[in-house]
Design a protein around this motif. Structure first.
Motif, PDB file in Angstrom:
ATOM      1  N   THR A 166       0.846  -1.187   0.000  1.00  0.00           N
ATOM      2  CA  THR A 166       0.000   0.000   0.000  1.00  0.00           C
ATOM      3  C   THR A 166       0.882   1.237   0.000  1.00  0.00           C
ATOM      4  O   THR A 166       2.091   1.170   0.186  1.00  0.00           O
ATOM      5  N   ASN A 167       0.250   2.394  -0.230  1.00  0.00           N
ATOM      6  CA  ASN A 167       0.997   3.648  -0.187  1.00  0.00           C
ATOM      7  C   ASN A 167       1.567   3.901   1.202  1.00  0.00           C
ATOM      8  O   ASN A 167       2.680   4.429   1.334  1.00  0.00           O
ATOM      9  N   ASP A 168       0.795   3.530   2.235  1.00  0.00           N
ATOM     10  CA  ASP A 168       1.297   3.715   3.597  1.00  0.00           C
ATOM     11  C   ASP A 168       2.546   2.874   3.839  1.00  0.00           C
ATOM     12  O   ASP A 168       3.523   3.334   4.441  1.00  0.00           O
ATOM     13  N   TYR A 170       4.644   1.823   1.587  1.00  0.00           N
ATOM     14  CA  TYR A 170       5.726   2.403   0.797  1.00  0.00           C
ATOM     15  C   TYR A 170       6.309   3.635   1.485  1.00  0.00           C
ATOM     16  O   TYR A 170       7.533   3.821   1.513  1.00  0.00           O
ATOM     17  N   ARG A 171       5.450   4.475   2.037  1.00  0.00           N
ATOM     18  CA  ARG A 171       5.932   5.674   2.726  1.00  0.00           C
ATOM     19  C   ARG A 171       6.765   5.313   3.950  1.00  0.00           C
ATOM     20  O   ARG A 171       7.798   5.936   4.216  1.00  0.00           O
TER      21      ARG A 171
END
Length: 231
Positions: A166-168, A170-171
């Motif tokens: 998810t983007n989270d 990845y961040r």
């Protein structure tokens, strides 16, 4: 068989032994290395003979080490006790083997005598070093188990995001890479450690934090290089 005898010393070493024996008010106890003490043998000894035996024919160990420090510093038991802030009877018990100094006190003794102690393997004779102080630690700052083999798993992300792309996630991955916060796992199971050690060898220590970070950066570079080649 153990014999007690008083004789004229014929060598420098024997004269030194005799002097030490006389210092404690008794004759030198001569014990043959080919024989062991018989049960109840020491019951017939005088107090001076028992004291000499406790200081006498063995490799030295902690009592001998304390006496060596005293000899280097050229102080009496009372003098060493004053330097350490203990009583003279405490030093006497160390030298007779009835008690032993704590590790921190032993380290202080060696430091006072400007002596560094070393450890060697009995079979191979190789030097054995203490485990490094800068070994990698977990996020709480605690050391990993000494018997465990550490493994760099990747950059740290929260547990609930580790199985999701998810983007989270990845961040968090990017944030941890910039902050150089690795995720470190370890093997404590004897079975899995044995299998992995057969393949990768047995690590002699835990890696330092900067070594784990360098390994992960190298993995990232290899991954990016493979992607460029594939593209």
């Amino acid at each position: 068989m153990t014999t007690t005898e008083t004789h004229r010393p014929d060598s420098t070493a024997e004269r030194e032994d005799e002097a030490i024996g006389n210092e404690y008010g008794g004759p030198r106890v001569v014990v043959s290395e080919r024989h062991h003490l018989e049960p109840g043998e020491t019951e017939r000894w005088t107090d001076a003979e028992r004291l000499w035996w406790s200081l006498g024919p063995f490799a030295g160990e902690i009592p001998g080490l304390v006496r060596r420090v005293r000899r280097i510093l050229d102080v009496s038991q009372r003098g060493l006790a004053k330097l350490l802030g203990v009583s003279q009877s405490v030093v006497a018990r160390w030298e007779t083997g009835r008690t032993s100094p704590r590790a921190i006190v032993l380290h202080r003794l060696l430091d006072m005598a400007n002596v560094k102690i070393g450890l060697t393997d009995k079979d191979s004779g190789e030097v054995v070093e203490p485990m490094r102080d800068d070994g990698a630690r977990n996020r709480a700052g605690s050391r990993f188990p000494a018997h465990a083999d550490l493994k760099a798993k990747g950059w740290w992300i929260p547990r609930h995001l580790r199985t999701w792309t998810t983007n989270d996630a990845y961040r968090w991955h990017k944030r941890s890479r910039l902050a150089e916060q690795p995720s470190i796992g370890y093997r404590a199971s004897r079975h899995w450690k044995r299998l992995e050690r057969e393949v990768w060898g047995t690590p002699i220590d835990h890696p330092a934090h900067h070594q784990v970070v360098a390994e992960l950066h190298a993995r990232d570079e290899q991954r990016m290089e493979r992607r460029r080649q594939a593209a």
